[in-house]
Design an enzyme around this catalytic site. Structure first.
Site, PDB file in Angstrom:
ATOM      1  N   SER A 174       0.828  -1.198   0.000  1.00  0.00           N
ATOM      2  CA  SER A 174       0.000   0.000   0.000  1.00  0.00           C
ATOM      3  C   SER A 174       0.869   1.258   0.000  1.00  0.00           C
ATOM      4  O   SER A 174       1.734   1.407  -0.847  1.00  0.00           O
ATOM      5  CB  SER A 174      -0.975  -0.028   1.182  1.00  0.00           C
ATOM      6  OG  SER A 174      -1.912   1.022   1.093  1.00  0.00           O
ATOM      7  N   HIS A 175       0.683   2.146   0.977  1.00  0.00           N
ATOM      8  CA  HIS A 175       1.365   3.440   0.981  1.00  0.00           C
ATOM      9  C   HIS A 175       2.680   3.435   1.751  1.00  0.00           C
ATOM     10  O   HIS A 175       3.308   4.490   1.903  1.00  0.00           O
ATOM     11  CB  HIS A 175       0.445   4.481   1.624  1.00  0.00           C
ATOM     12  CG  HIS A 175       0.142   4.164   3.063  1.00  0.00           C
ATOM     13  ND1 HIS A 175      -0.816   3.234   3.409  1.00  0.00           N
ATOM     14  CD2 HIS A 175       0.670   4.607   4.226  1.00  0.00           C
ATOM     15  CE1 HIS A 175      -0.861   3.148   4.735  1.00  0.00           C
ATOM     16  NE2 HIS A 175       0.028   3.967   5.251  1.00  0.00           N
TER      17      HIS A 175
END
Length: 501
Positions: A120-121
């Site tokens: 993800s981030h």
């Protein structure tokens, strides 16, 4: 249990697997190596075979990845494991997390399960694995089972020549463009005349501009950071990051665009910016999605995480005549609650977190940033053609005057969860003694109600800390509420109060 086994089990991160995949960051040794990914993929093959009642040699499993620099080595390891198990492995290349679920749906590929390589981030040195079956994403218990199988699964080398290839993103993009055309009923280029920019943060989301917006006729001039780059040189690809939101806001204003869209690395989250530069994130994103859905689901229930504002509740209930259910943090928790409501006969079209994770009942309860963007585009195009603006839908949404989040670490105790639960129990009891009411029901933590705002103290989902969110309708109100909360938290020796300094 050996050290390697402990390391493997520590890779569990809620409903997926995450670890350090690249050397170079001080104090962060590699925990998700190609060997480890190989073993985990082998564990998933065995898990999936048992779940759906097939032999491993009968399985068809898709594998995709985001733009991270460790993607290639981990993908090779995963494909080796799958082919060694006798499964048909399908290499989907650069993909989004929602697209990887859809690989279990599309007739063109129709796999039994899929693996998305993403963290993800998180920073460039991290990576992870997300898993899907036709029923959806795995749960926390599933991850534990997969990792336990992986412990006893040897690293295996398969026949990479047997790996199939499939351009999943093309299929996924065509699916979304077809839905937009069908909804707008105005030819092949229903977005013609609209100027829409995208910030992909150098993640996997650049396809949205190239394969969706442009074919639909939109002008995408001014879009930024569309090229995949696993070092993420421009900003963290995260709609909750201030620098990221400043970047898409600048892109919108500089190019005088009608709308800006920003995605996280693997495109399961999004936020937006209006032509005025106003950010559509957190409460505003929830309100806008609810306003779009309200005419189609009158009186329905919107499920959110626990930190949403009172102003959002007032907008949903008083302006849209919907119901608002604040549930627990964690996108899987919110989604599962939405599923349960619908199964029990309560119509709930949307499960959405302030983080930008949003899932619609009409879209397999899949947290899909591109699908949220699709709904916004349809609404924006309809408003554009009628001479209105998208922000008209939420012009009556109020905002708190002030908001602040603290994170109080729990230090020096072995069982931090038990300690945190004791803090919460005493916190609520002390508040009651002071005549401060707690909101009920509360599905997570203790939410205190003040005359000008609220404070929510809860346990972190995974870490030894207690987030404290405070909002006020008055300027200076957060400081006053914070002072009251500090008094209620005195005497907890393992709770780090230095955040209030």
């Amino acid at each position: 249990m050996s050290v390697s086994e402990k390391t493997l089990l520590k890779l569990a991160n809620g409903s997926d697997v995450r670890g350090v995949a690249v050397e170079g960051v001080s104090g962060e040794p590699v925990t998700l190596s190609p060997e480890t990914a190989n073993k985990i993929a082998g564990g998933f093959a065995e898990f999936l075979a048992k779940k759906i009642g097939k032999k491993k040699s009968e399985l068809k499993i898709a594998v995709g990845h985001d733009s991270r620099i460790s993607a290639k080595s981990l993908k090779t390891a995963v494909l080796n494991a799958l082919t060694a198990a006798g499964a048909t492995a399908v290499d989907c290349g650069l993909a989004s997390t929602p697209a990887m679920f859809m690989s279990t749906v599309y007739d063109e590929i129709k796999v039994d399960g899929s693996i998305m390589i993403t963290a993800s981030h998180l920073p460039y040195n991290r990576n992870g694995l997300k898993f899907f079956t036709p029923e959806g994403g795995t749960e926390h218990e599933d991850i534990n089972n997969i990792l336990k199988i992986a412990i006893r699964t040897p690293e295996l080398k398969g026949d990479m020549a047997k790996t199939e290839k499939f351009d999943l993103i093309d299929c996924y993009a065509a699916h979304l463009t077809d839905k937009i055309r069908a909804e707008l009923k105005s030819g092949d280029e229903p977005l013609k005349g609209m100027h829409i920019v995208v910030d992909a943060g150098n993640g996997a989301g650049g396809f949205f501009a190239e394969k969706i917006l442009k074919p639909l006729g939109a002008d995408t001039t001014g879009s930024v950071f569309l090229e995949p780059d696993g070092h993420f040189p421009n900003h963290i690809p995260n709609p909750e990051n201030k620098q990221a939101m400043a970047a898409i806001k600048k892109a919108v204003l500089d190019s005088k665009a009608d709308l800006g869209l920003i995605f996280d690395t693997d495109v399961d989250r999004m936020s937006a910016v209006l032509s005025s530069g106003e950010e559509i994130s957190r409460n505003s994103l929830i309100a806008l999605m609810a306003a779009i859905l309200a005419p189609h689901y009158p009186g329905s229930t919107i499920v959110t995480d626990s930190v949403t504002s009172d102003e959002l509740t007032e907008f949903l209930e008083d302006e849209l005549n919907l119901k608002h259910l604040r549930y627990m943090r964690g996108y899987k928790n919110v989604i599962n609650k939405c599923i349960d409501l619908n199964n029990d006969g309560t119509v709930s079209p949307l499960a959405i977190e302030t983080s930008g994770h949003g899932a619609l009942s009409e879209n397999y309860y899949l947290d899909d940033g591109a699908y949220l963007a699709l709904k916004l585009l349809i609404a924006a195009a309809q408003a554009f053609k009628s001479g209105k603006k998208l922000d008209n839908l939420i012009e009556k949404l109020g905002q708190p005057a002030e908001a602040k989040e603290y994170r109080l670490k729990i230090e020096g105790v072995e069982d931090f969860r038990a300690y945190g639960q004791k803090v919460l129990k005493d916190f609520e009891h002390r508040a009651a003694q002071q005549g401060i009411k707690a909101a009920h029901p509360s599905y997570e933590g203790v939410r205190l109600v003040f005359s000008d705002g609220w404070a929510l103290l809860r346990m972190s989902l995974h870490d030894p800390n207690m987030p404290l969110n405070i909002e006020s309708r008055d300027k200076g109100g957060v400081g006053k509420i914070t002072a009251e909360v500090k008094k209620l938290l005195t005497g907890f020796d393992a709770l780090d109060m230095s955040v209030f300094a």
